[in-house]
Design a protein around this motif. Structure first.
Motif, short mmCIF file in Angstrom:
data_model
loop_
_atom_site.label_atom_id
_atom_site.label_comp_id
_atom_site.label_asym_id
_atom_site.label_seq_id
_atom_site.Cartn_x
_atom_site.Cartn_y
_atom_site.Cartn_z
N ARG A 118 135.75 47.71 -55.04
CA ARG A 118 134.84 46.69 -54.40
C ARG A 118 135.45 45.64 -54.25
O ARG A 118 136.37 44.98 -54.92
CB ARG A 118 133.49 46.69 -55.26
N ASP A 119 134.99 44.91 -53.14
CA ASP A 119 135.43 43.57 -52.49
C ASP A 119 134.93 42.38 -53.39
O ASP A 119 133.63 42.05 -53.40
CB ASP A 119 135.44 43.20 -51.06
N ARG A 120 135.61 41.81 -54.49
CA ARG A 120 135.07 40.79 -55.12
C ARG A 120 135.48 39.31 -54.48
O ARG A 120 135.50 38.28 -55.21
CB ARG A 120 135.51 40.94 -56.57
N THR A 121 135.78 39.35 -53.33
CA THR A 121 136.28 37.96 -52.90
C THR A 121 135.21 37.23 -52.31
O THR A 121 134.03 37.71 -52.49
CB THR A 121 137.40 38.18 -51.74
N LYS A 122 135.16 35.98 -51.68
CA LYS A 122 134.23 35.11 -51.34
C LYS A 122 133.93 35.47 -49.92
O LYS A 122 133.39 34.76 -49.22
CB LYS A 122 134.49 33.86 -51.69
N ALA A 123 134.76 36.57 -49.20
CA ALA A 123 134.59 36.70 -47.76
C ALA A 123 133.11 37.14 -47.55
O ALA A 123 132.67 37.76 -48.14
CB ALA A 123 135.64 37.68 -47.50
N GLY A 124 132.70 36.48 -46.53
CA GLY A 124 131.31 36.79 -45.99
C GLY A 124 130.16 35.94 -47.00
O GLY A 124 128.97 35.96 -46.49
N LEU A 125 130.58 35.14 -47.85
CA LEU A 125 129.71 34.24 -48.28
C LEU A 125 129.94 32.87 -48.17
O LEU A 125 129.39 31.72 -48.82
CB LEU A 125 129.93 34.44 -49.96
N SER A 126 130.51 32.55 -46.91
CA SER A 126 130.78 30.96 -46.59
C SER A 126 129.53 30.18 -46.54
O SER A 126 129.36 29.14 -46.79
CB SER A 126 131.55 30.96 -45.36
N ARG A 127 128.48 30.84 -45.88
CA ARG A 127 127.12 30.21 -45.70
C ARG A 127 126.69 29.71 -47.01
O ARG A 127 126.38 28.52 -47.16
CB ARG A 127 126.14 31.02 -44.89
N ALA B 238 136.22 17.84 -52.87
CA ALA B 238 137.00 19.10 -53.37
C ALA B 238 137.07 19.75 -52.35
O ALA B 238 136.18 20.24 -51.68
CB ALA B 238 136.45 19.66 -54.76
N PRO B 239 138.10 20.74 -52.09
CA PRO B 239 138.16 21.64 -50.86
C PRO B 239 137.23 22.90 -51.45
O PRO B 239 136.84 23.14 -52.53
CB PRO B 239 139.72 22.56 -51.31
N ILE B 240 136.55 22.93 -50.18
CA ILE B 240 135.62 24.28 -50.11
C ILE B 240 136.08 25.49 -49.47
O ILE B 240 136.39 25.18 -48.10
CB ILE B 240 134.07 23.70 -49.70
N LEU B 241 136.15 26.70 -49.83
CA LEU B 241 136.72 27.74 -49.05
C LEU B 241 137.86 27.44 -48.52
O LEU B 241 138.42 27.91 -47.62
CB LEU B 241 135.64 28.25 -48.20
N ALA C 216 128.01 7.43 -38.57
CA ALA C 216 128.79 6.78 -38.50
C ALA C 216 129.89 6.96 -39.25
O ALA C 216 129.77 7.80 -40.17
CB ALA C 216 128.25 5.27 -38.61
N ILE C 217 131.00 6.72 -39.22
CA ILE C 217 132.24 6.67 -39.88
C ILE C 217 131.82 5.91 -41.47
O ILE C 217 131.52 5.09 -41.47
CB ILE C 217 133.44 6.14 -39.61
N GLY C 218 132.10 6.90 -42.31
CA GLY C 218 131.84 6.64 -43.78
C GLY C 218 130.63 7.11 -44.17
O GLY C 218 130.25 6.93 -45.56
N ASP C 219 129.57 7.52 -43.50
CA ASP C 219 128.28 8.13 -43.81
C ASP C 219 128.47 9.33 -44.71
O ASP C 219 129.29 10.10 -44.56
CB ASP C 219 127.31 8.42 -42.66
N ARG C 220 127.66 9.39 -45.81
CA ARG C 220 127.40 10.82 -46.57
C ARG C 220 126.37 11.46 -45.76
O ARG C 220 125.34 11.10 -45.37
CB ARG C 220 127.06 10.38 -47.88
N ALA C 221 126.99 12.76 -45.73
CA ALA C 221 125.92 14.19 -45.02
C ALA C 221 126.09 15.20 -45.85
O ALA C 221 127.07 15.39 -46.58
CB ALA C 221 126.51 14.35 -43.64
N HIS C 222 125.00 15.94 -45.85
CA HIS C 222 124.85 17.24 -46.30
C HIS C 222 124.79 18.14 -45.34
O HIS C 222 124.35 18.12 -44.23
CB HIS C 222 124.03 17.21 -47.57
N VAL C 223 125.47 19.53 -45.86
CA VAL C 223 125.50 20.50 -44.83
C VAL C 223 124.16 21.35 -45.13
O VAL C 223 123.70 21.74 -46.17
CB VAL C 223 126.50 21.63 -45.33
N THR C 224 123.54 21.51 -43.74
CA THR C 224 122.33 22.37 -43.63
C THR C 224 122.37 23.64 -43.21
O THR C 224 121.47 24.57 -43.43
CB THR C 224 121.45 21.52 -42.98
#
Length: 146
Positions: A74-83, A109-112, A126-134
């Motif tokens: 079985r594939d136990r990697t994170k492939a396909g789980l990026s979302r 920290a690096p993600i994937l 703007a440059i420096g703004d904090r944003a979250h991934v939706t």
């Protein structure tokens, strides 16, 4: 039944497996080859006994395949789980998206495997703004300003 018939039938089943891809017919064929070798050693073995040995070996090898061997592949990697790994992450905008041009965001920290990603956003950034991934759009992240 002669030993060579068992071996030939077993090899034929193993070759058929190349075209099926289920990897179950292989074990039935291997059981037939093993019965062929048993008949080669014990030529006076009755046909009913040969078929019984073949059925038991097929069942045992098939059970061993599904219970012990197949789970190891079985594939136990994170492939396909990026979302799932990306949504909700918070980073700092390096370059805001403008019009059709994509922007860039950096995570602490690096993600994937990457700490900088391309972004799209409906919010003015703007440059420096904090944003979250939706969400994700292809290989770009859709972000909202925090």
């Amino acid at each position: 039944m002669p030993y060579w018939l068992w071996i030939a039938a077993g090899l034929a089943l193993m070759i058929v497996e190349v075209f099926l891809g289920s990897f179950f017919v292989f074990w039935v064929g291997l059981a037939a080859v093993l019965v062929g070798f048993v008949v080669l050693v014990v030529p006076e073995l009755a046909t009913a006994a040969q078929i019984t040995i073949w059925a038991l070996l097929s069942g045992a090898l098939g059970l061993a395949w599904f219970k012990y061997i197949k789970p190891l592949s079985r594939d136990r990697t994170k492939a396909g789980l990026s979302r799932e790994a990306l949504i909700g992450q918070v980073g700092q905008v390096l370059r805001p998206p403008t019009g059709a041009a994509r922007g860039a965001i950096r995570f602490p920290a690096p993600i994937l495997g990457a700490d900088e990603w391309q972004i799209l956003s409906e919010d003015p950034l703007a440059i420096g703004d904090r944003a979250h991934v939706t969400d994700l759009s292809g290989n770009a992240l859709i972000v909202r300003k925090m």
